[in-house]
Design a protein around this motif. Structure first.
Motif, mmCIF file in Angstrom:
data_model
loop_
_atom_site.group_PDB
_atom_site.id
_atom_site.type_symbol
_atom_site.label_atom_id
_atom_site.label_comp_id
_atom_site.label_asym_id
_atom_site.label_seq_id
_atom_site.Cartn_x
_atom_site.Cartn_y
_atom_site.Cartn_z
ATOM 1 N N ALA A 11 -12.740 19.689 47.120
ATOM 2 C CA ALA A 11 -12.137 19.072 45.934
ATOM 3 C C ALA A 11 -12.632 19.750 44.659
ATOM 4 C CB ALA A 11 -12.459 17.578 45.896
ATOM 5 N N ARG A 12 -13.913 20.045 44.607
ATOM 6 C CA ARG A 12 -14.476 20.698 43.423
ATOM 7 C C ARG A 12 -13.909 22.112 43.259
ATOM 8 N NH1 ARG A 12 -19.920 20.282 44.298
ATOM 9 N NH2 ARG A 12 -19.822 18.178 43.508
ATOM 10 N N ALA A 13 -13.801 22.843 44.355
ATOM 11 C CA ALA A 13 -13.246 24.199 44.292
ATOM 12 C C ALA A 13 -11.783 24.160 43.859
ATOM 13 C CB ALA A 13 -13.379 24.879 45.645
ATOM 14 N N LEU A 14 -11.021 23.227 44.404
ATOM 15 C CA LEU A 14 -9.618 23.096 44.016
ATOM 16 C C LEU A 14 -9.486 22.691 42.553
ATOM 17 C CD1 LEU A 14 -6.630 23.146 44.799
ATOM 18 C CD2 LEU A 14 -6.885 20.787 45.601
ATOM 19 N N LEU A 15 -10.390 21.834 42.076
ATOM 20 C CA LEU A 15 -10.371 21.428 40.673
ATOM 21 C C LEU A 15 -10.652 22.621 39.760
ATOM 22 C CD1 LEU A 15 -10.181 19.044 38.643
ATOM 23 C CD2 LEU A 15 -12.652 18.849 38.852
ATOM 24 N N ASP A 16 -11.626 23.425 40.125
ATOM 25 C CA ASP A 16 -11.951 24.600 39.312
ATOM 26 C C ASP A 16 -10.787 25.578 39.248
ATOM 27 O OD1 ASP A 16 -14.453 23.566 38.826
ATOM 28 O OD2 ASP A 16 -15.454 24.764 40.370
ATOM 29 N N ILE A 24 -3.977 20.687 36.636
ATOM 30 C CA ILE A 24 -4.804 19.706 37.346
ATOM 31 C C ILE A 24 -3.998 18.468 37.732
ATOM 32 C CG2 ILE A 24 -6.766 18.146 37.138
ATOM 33 C CD1 ILE A 24 -8.140 20.249 35.419
ATOM 34 N N ASP A 25 -3.261 17.892 36.783
ATOM 35 C CA ASP A 25 -2.532 16.656 37.074
ATOM 36 C C ASP A 25 -1.433 16.872 38.103
ATOM 37 O OD1 ASP A 25 -4.128 15.151 35.390
ATOM 38 O OD2 ASP A 25 -2.831 15.467 33.650
ATOM 39 N N ALA A 26 -0.732 18.003 38.022
ATOM 40 C CA ALA A 26 0.321 18.289 38.997
ATOM 41 C C ALA A 26 -0.267 18.459 40.392
ATOM 42 C CB ALA A 26 1.094 19.543 38.584
ATOM 43 N N VAL A 27 -1.388 19.158 40.487
ATOM 44 C CA VAL A 27 -2.045 19.354 41.784
ATOM 45 C C VAL A 27 -2.526 18.006 42.330
ATOM 46 C CG1 VAL A 27 -4.043 20.390 42.931
ATOM 47 C CG2 VAL A 27 -2.672 21.753 41.365
ATOM 48 N N ALA A 28 -3.047 17.158 41.464
ATOM 49 C CA ALA A 28 -3.530 15.844 41.918
ATOM 50 C C ALA A 28 -2.383 15.026 42.501
ATOM 51 C CB ALA A 28 -4.179 15.099 40.756
ATOM 52 N N PRO A 70 8.158 18.606 46.613
ATOM 53 C CA PRO A 70 8.949 19.465 45.723
ATOM 54 C C PRO A 70 8.080 20.214 44.709
ATOM 55 C CG PRO A 70 9.237 17.149 45.140
ATOM 56 C CD PRO A 70 8.415 17.196 46.384
ATOM 57 N N GLY A 71 8.371 21.504 44.520
ATOM 58 C CA GLY A 71 7.674 22.318 43.524
ATOM 59 C C GLY A 71 6.182 22.433 43.780
ATOM 60 N N LEU A 72 5.806 22.610 45.015
ATOM 61 C CA LEU A 72 4.385 22.658 45.381
ATOM 62 C C LEU A 72 3.673 23.781 44.624
ATOM 63 C CD1 LEU A 72 2.377 21.281 47.373
ATOM 64 C CD2 LEU A 72 2.780 23.213 48.871
ATOM 65 N N GLU A 73 2.566 23.424 44.013
ATOM 66 C CA GLU A 73 1.765 24.398 43.265
ATOM 67 C C GLU A 73 1.195 25.440 44.227
ATOM 68 O OE1 GLU A 73 1.188 24.636 39.945
ATOM 69 O OE2 GLU A 73 2.554 22.951 39.623
ATOM 70 N N PRO A 74 1.241 26.723 43.857
ATOM 71 C CA PRO A 74 0.700 27.769 44.733
ATOM 72 C C PRO A 74 -0.785 27.582 45.040
ATOM 73 C CG PRO A 74 2.011 28.734 42.969
ATOM 74 C CD PRO A 74 1.899 27.273 42.684
ATOM 75 N N VAL A 75 -1.533 27.073 44.078
ATOM 76 C CA VAL A 75 -2.971 26.833 44.283
ATOM 77 C C VAL A 75 -3.178 25.821 45.405
ATOM 78 C CG1 VAL A 75 -5.002 25.819 43.179
ATOM 79 C CG2 VAL A 75 -3.556 27.389 41.908
ATOM 80 N N LEU A 76 -2.368 24.777 45.399
ATOM 81 C CA LEU A 76 -2.488 23.749 46.433
ATOM 82 C C LEU A 76 -1.999 24.278 47.777
ATOM 83 C CD1 LEU A 76 -3.168 20.911 47.312
ATOM 84 C CD2 LEU A 76 -0.917 20.178 46.518
ATOM 85 N N ALA A 105 -12.347 12.040 35.676
ATOM 86 C CA ALA A 105 -13.607 12.147 34.935
ATOM 87 C C ALA A 105 -13.544 13.293 33.935
ATOM 88 C CB ALA A 105 -14.771 12.345 35.902
ATOM 89 N N ARG A 106 -12.963 14.408 34.340
ATOM 90 C CA ARG A 106 -12.861 15.558 33.440
ATOM 91 C C ARG A 106 -11.939 15.261 32.255
ATOM 92 N NH1 ARG A 106 -12.186 21.674 35.509
ATOM 93 N NH2 ARG A 106 -14.261 21.159 36.241
#
Length: 179
Positions: A11-16, A24-28, A70-76, A105-106
């Motif tokens: 989770a921390r690596a994905l957040l970074d 961040i919000d789209a990935v969440a 739909p529209g999956l983020e490449p990072v995710l 929190a961020r």
């Protein structure tokens, strides 16, 4: 027992990584949607967690599920592929929960639950949210629930703090005092 340190690490690596691209919000949202798909389909979860299926089969299944978001983020998408490769997809729900908490929190947000005996009007809910924001000095995201057993009043939990103004609690307190 699920190893939370593994989920926290992912989770921390994905957040970074998602903060670097500003998504961040789209990935969440998408990670939560993916974890919900797994949670609501026990057969799908069995395929993804059962060692009888090969890594290639699991990878194909995950690719199919990723098309449902739909529209999956490449990072995710890359993170989900990594989880399949390392046999860590069992932690998807915990990673989603921890990621959301870290993202909140961020961003200076806190999540809360409001429980009432009947559905609250929008203006009352907005006023309650504003009051909770003043108390916590943070942006508050509220989820509402209706519980007729409260009889009346409202109970709000923000973070680890419970603000209980329900009639049921007041009656229980009076009962204890009268005894």
């Amino acid at each position: 027992m699920v190893n939370v340190s593994i989920a926290r690490r992912y989770a921390r690596a994905l957040l970074d990584v998602s903060s670097e691209v500003g998504r961040i919000d789209a990935v969440a949202e998408q990670l939560t949607a993916f974890a919900d798909i797994l949670a609501k389909n026990p057969e799908l979860a069995d395929v993804l967690h059962n060692p009888a299926y090969s890594r290639a089969q699991r990878s194909q299944v995950v690719e199919g599920v990723m098309k449902l978001v739909p529209g999956l983020e490449p990072v995710l998408a890359n993170t989900l592929r990594l989880l399949v490769d390392r046999n860590r997809l069992v932690y998807a729900h915990d990673i989603a929960r921890l990621f959301r908490d870290m993202a909140d929190a961020r961003a200076g947000r806190v999540r809360g639950n409001v429980t009432s005996a009947a559905a609250l009007p929008a203006d009352t809910l907005a006023q309650l949210r504003q009051t909770l924001q003043q108390l916590t000095q943070r942006d508050v995201i509220l989820e509402t629930r209706v519980d007729p057993s409260l009889l009346g009043g409202v109970s709000a939990q923000v973070g680890s703090v419970l603000y209980d103004g329900s009639l049921r609690t007041q009656l229980d307190q009076m009962r204890r005092e009268l005894k």
